[in-house]
Design a protein around this motif. Structure first.
Motif, mmCIF file in Angstrom:
data_model
loop_
_atom_site.group_PDB
_atom_site.id
_atom_site.type_symbol
_atom_site.label_atom_id
_atom_site.label_comp_id
_atom_site.label_asym_id
_atom_site.label_seq_id
_atom_site.Cartn_x
_atom_site.Cartn_y
_atom_site.Cartn_z
ATOM 1 N N PHE A 75 50.894 47.827 52.947
ATOM 2 C CA PHE A 75 50.730 48.794 51.886
ATOM 3 C C PHE A 75 49.565 49.304 51.680
ATOM 4 C CE2 PHE A 75 50.350 44.259 50.854
ATOM 5 C CZ PHE A 75 49.172 44.265 50.077
ATOM 6 N N SER A 76 49.176 50.464 50.906
ATOM 7 C CA SER A 76 47.874 50.739 50.608
ATOM 8 C C SER A 76 47.258 50.465 49.213
ATOM 9 C CB SER A 76 48.103 52.545 50.522
ATOM 10 O OG SER A 76 48.896 52.789 49.555
ATOM 11 N N GLY A 77 45.859 50.439 49.438
ATOM 12 C CA GLY A 77 45.182 50.000 48.296
ATOM 13 C C GLY A 77 44.388 51.174 47.861
ATOM 14 N N LEU A 78 43.470 51.029 46.617
ATOM 15 C CA LEU A 78 42.798 52.171 46.333
ATOM 16 C C LEU A 78 41.201 51.780 46.113
ATOM 17 C CD1 LEU A 78 44.446 52.618 42.611
ATOM 18 C CD2 LEU A 78 44.804 53.980 44.493
ATOM 19 N N PRO A 79 40.468 52.727 46.741
ATOM 20 C CA PRO A 79 38.996 52.489 46.790
ATOM 21 C C PRO A 79 38.328 52.015 45.604
ATOM 22 C CG PRO A 79 39.735 54.312 48.073
ATOM 23 C CD PRO A 79 40.834 54.060 47.225
ATOM 24 N N SER A 80 39.028 52.296 44.608
ATOM 25 C CA SER A 80 38.325 52.174 43.146
ATOM 26 C C SER A 80 38.430 50.701 43.076
ATOM 27 C CB SER A 80 39.116 52.952 42.255
ATOM 28 O OG SER A 80 40.344 52.727 42.014
ATOM 29 N N ALA A 81 39.174 49.938 43.500
ATOM 30 C CA ALA A 81 39.120 48.562 43.289
ATOM 31 C C ALA A 81 38.071 47.780 43.877
ATOM 32 C CB ALA A 81 40.489 48.004 43.795
ATOM 33 N N LEU A 82 37.208 48.526 45.007
ATOM 34 C CA LEU A 82 36.156 47.800 45.626
ATOM 35 C C LEU A 82 35.120 47.607 44.784
ATOM 36 C CD1 LEU A 82 36.056 50.357 48.485
ATOM 37 C CD2 LEU A 82 36.603 47.988 48.816
ATOM 38 N N THR A 83 34.356 46.454 44.938
ATOM 39 C CA THR A 83 33.327 45.949 44.503
ATOM 40 C C THR A 83 32.368 45.224 45.477
ATOM 41 O OG1 THR A 83 32.268 44.888 42.335
ATOM 42 C CG2 THR A 83 34.130 43.684 43.514
ATOM 43 N N GLY A 84 31.108 45.088 45.188
ATOM 44 C CA GLY A 84 30.144 44.225 45.878
ATOM 45 C C GLY A 84 30.442 42.893 46.319
ATOM 46 N N PRO A 85 29.820 42.390 47.108
ATOM 47 C CA PRO A 85 29.977 40.790 47.551
ATOM 48 C C PRO A 85 29.376 39.768 46.722
ATOM 49 C CG PRO A 85 28.238 41.815 48.944
ATOM 50 C CD PRO A 85 28.708 42.784 48.241
ATOM 51 N N HIS A 86 28.494 40.262 45.820
ATOM 52 C CA HIS A 86 27.953 39.393 44.825
ATOM 53 C C HIS A 86 28.375 39.858 43.244
ATOM 54 C CE1 HIS A 86 24.971 38.645 47.905
ATOM 55 N NE2 HIS A 86 25.788 37.823 48.355
ATOM 56 N N ASP A 87 29.270 40.707 43.235
ATOM 57 C CA ASP A 87 29.378 41.225 41.823
ATOM 58 C C ASP A 87 30.417 40.607 41.181
ATOM 59 O OD1 ASP A 87 27.788 43.383 42.284
ATOM 60 O OD2 ASP A 87 29.376 44.811 42.889
ATOM 61 N N ASP A 88 30.652 40.400 39.816
ATOM 62 C CA ASP A 88 31.645 39.845 38.960
ATOM 63 C C ASP A 88 32.829 40.339 39.190
ATOM 64 O OD1 ASP A 88 29.767 38.209 37.752
ATOM 65 O OD2 ASP A 88 29.718 39.446 35.952
ATOM 66 N N ILE A 89 33.985 39.365 39.385
ATOM 67 C CA ILE A 89 35.306 39.810 39.465
ATOM 68 C C ILE A 89 35.867 39.943 37.772
ATOM 69 C CG2 ILE A 89 37.410 39.189 40.098
ATOM 70 C CD1 ILE A 89 36.225 37.798 42.482
ATOM 71 N N VAL A 90 36.341 41.071 37.378
ATOM 72 C CA VAL A 90 36.695 41.089 36.141
ATOM 73 C C VAL A 90 38.137 40.919 36.072
ATOM 74 C CG1 VAL A 90 36.499 42.678 34.000
ATOM 75 C CG2 VAL A 90 34.824 42.721 35.599
ATOM 76 N N LEU A 91 38.466 39.790 35.224
ATOM 77 C CA LEU A 91 39.889 39.670 34.943
ATOM 78 C C LEU A 91 40.623 40.278 33.992
ATOM 79 C CD1 LEU A 91 39.679 35.993 35.506
ATOM 80 C CD2 LEU A 91 39.984 37.312 37.348
ATOM 81 N N PRO A 92 41.564 41.261 34.365
ATOM 82 C CA PRO A 92 42.197 42.093 33.220
ATOM 83 C C PRO A 92 42.844 41.277 32.186
ATOM 84 C CG PRO A 92 43.281 42.461 35.129
ATOM 85 C CD PRO A 92 42.253 41.762 35.728
ATOM 86 N N THR A 93 42.807 41.800 30.842
ATOM 87 C CA THR A 93 43.782 41.276 29.932
ATOM 88 C C THR A 93 45.472 41.451 30.307
ATOM 89 O OG1 THR A 93 43.485 43.394 28.766
ATOM 90 C CG2 THR A 93 42.107 41.675 28.150
ATOM 91 N N ARG A 94 45.599 42.601 30.998
ATOM 92 C CA ARG A 94 46.872 42.794 31.402
ATOM 93 C C ARG A 94 47.398 41.847 32.561
ATOM 94 N NH1 ARG A 94 49.757 46.679 34.989
ATOM 95 N NH2 ARG A 94 51.639 47.399 34.373
ATOM 96 N N GLY A 95 48.361 40.958 32.427
ATOM 97 C CA GLY A 95 49.031 40.144 33.484
ATOM 98 C C GLY A 95 48.057 38.785 33.302
ATOM 99 N N THR A 96 48.745 37.874 34.169
ATOM 100 C CA THR A 96 48.330 36.590 34.298
ATOM 101 C C THR A 96 48.355 36.086 35.674
ATOM 102 O OG1 THR A 96 50.528 35.460 33.746
ATOM 103 C CG2 THR A 96 49.098 35.891 31.656
ATOM 104 N N LYS A 97 47.843 34.916 35.766
ATOM 105 C CA LYS A 97 47.826 34.249 37.045
ATOM 106 C C LYS A 97 47.104 35.154 38.129
ATOM 107 C CE LYS A 97 51.993 31.528 36.210
ATOM 108 N NZ LYS A 97 53.272 31.180 36.812
#
Length: 339
Positions: free
Chosen positions: A145-167
């Motif tokens: 399947f394909s992914g979006l380049p906008s999801a990319l982030t750096g190797p030391h950046d924070d991962i932001v856990l969205p309010t939409r969805g769980t787990k």
């Protein structure tokens, strides 16, 4: 932030002048040990990948001949996402043990839900699942399947856990960076089109994988995998010339210091040549494209543990370096960024 160094003679990355540097100040850099050489005079990473054979030769020359005074201390720089792909293609269900574990977990869940005890012992069910995976590898094809380049982030950046969805879950993967236009490849020549390798963590919101309103259609990877920061990538692009056998690499991820994934790339159901043959039978790959090869056993769904505020993920693949990301909830991130 310090980073485990690649074992290769050199690697390629993108760097900022230091923590908090503006996005426009990023530059492509040649990494040699704990030093970095600014190679922006040769163009962007994508420009280098557009003529990778010539670029590799030039980078190899600079790694040896560039004056020591021109090299910067890696510790003084911000390490950024090393690629800007035109397209991201992702393989799912591609590690044998991982898929077998999923089959068995679904079987246990079915027994728990229905209350019907299975007459098949666990070891026989595992043997059946393993046989099924062997047959899939022999007669089937990769699931992509394909992914979006906008999801990319750096190797030391924070991962932001969205309010939409769980787990929210982790999936560390070996990724290929394409170095030549590729269409209708053969197994014999497929690896010649790989410029290098990097590390990706394909973060997934499990509650969004299946659509309740469209159960017959199946998985919704768009919603589950493409939130901003959900694809930490890097730290570097390690040239394929320095990875003679990618199947020998080992993928290791820790979650808050606990080892959760630890598997050899040799456990792939469909190996890298098979993936590239399949992809290029469908579409054309271009220099700079990113191909994720799948994630091994040991994600959060397996452990019953998911990501939360303050959690730290550290991912390593043999010789490719290490990425380290801290998780922050979206509402807390928004509050921190508010004026």
């Amino acid at each position: 932030m310090t980073t485990a160094q690649p074992s290769a003679p050199f690697a390629l990355g993108v760097f900022g002048a230091g923590p908090g540097a503006s996005a426009s100040s990023g530059f492509p850099g040649l990494v040699r040990g704990d030093r970095v050489l600014d190679v922006s005079g040769l163009g962007t990473v994508n420009a280098l990948l557009s003529d990778w054979d010539a670029s590799f030769d030039r980078l190899a020359e600079l790694a040896v001949t560039a004056p020591e005074r021109d090299w910067l201390a890696l510790a003084d720089l911000e390490v950024r996402c090393p690629v800007q792909p035109r397209q991201i293609l992702q393989c799912g269900a591609n590690y044998r043990k991982h898929v077998v574990d999923i089959v068995l977990a679904e079987r246990r869940a079915d027994v728990s839900t229905t209350g019907h005890n299975s007459d098949v012992p666990e070891h026989e069910a595992r043997a059946w699942a393993e046989q099924m995976m062997d047959e899939r590898a022999r007669t089937g094809s990769p699931y992509v399947f394909s992914g979006l380049p906008s999801a990319l982030t750096g190797p030391h950046d924070d991962i932001v856990l969205p309010t939409r969805g769980t787990k929210h879950d982790w999936e560390l993967e070996l990724a290929l960076v394409i170095g030549r236009p590729a269409r209708h490849l053969t197994r014999e020549h497929a690896l010649e089109y790989v410029a290098g390798y990097t590390i990706c963590n394909d973060v997934t919101t499990r509650s969004l994988v299946y659509r309740q309103d469209l159960k017959a259609i199946g998985t919704d990877w768009f919603a589950a995998k493409n939130a901003p920061t959900f694809l930490p990538t890097g730290p570097y692009l390690v040239p394929a010339a320095f990875v003679p056998d990618p199947a020998a690499l080992r993928i290791t991820l820790t979650h808050n210091g606990v080892v959760r994934q630890d598997e050899s790339v040799s456990d792939l159901l469909f190996d890298i040549p098979s993936i590239l043959v399949y992809l290029t039978s469908v579409t054309e790959l271009r220099p700079g494209d990113l191909v994720l090869t799948g994630s091994p056993a040991g994600n959060g769904m397996h452990w019953g543990v998911f990501l939360d505020e303050g959690d730290v993920l550290e991912g390593t693949i043999t010789g490719l370096g290490t990425q380290r990301n801290t998780c922050v909830r979206e509402e807390n991130q928004n509050a921190k960024d508010a004026p």
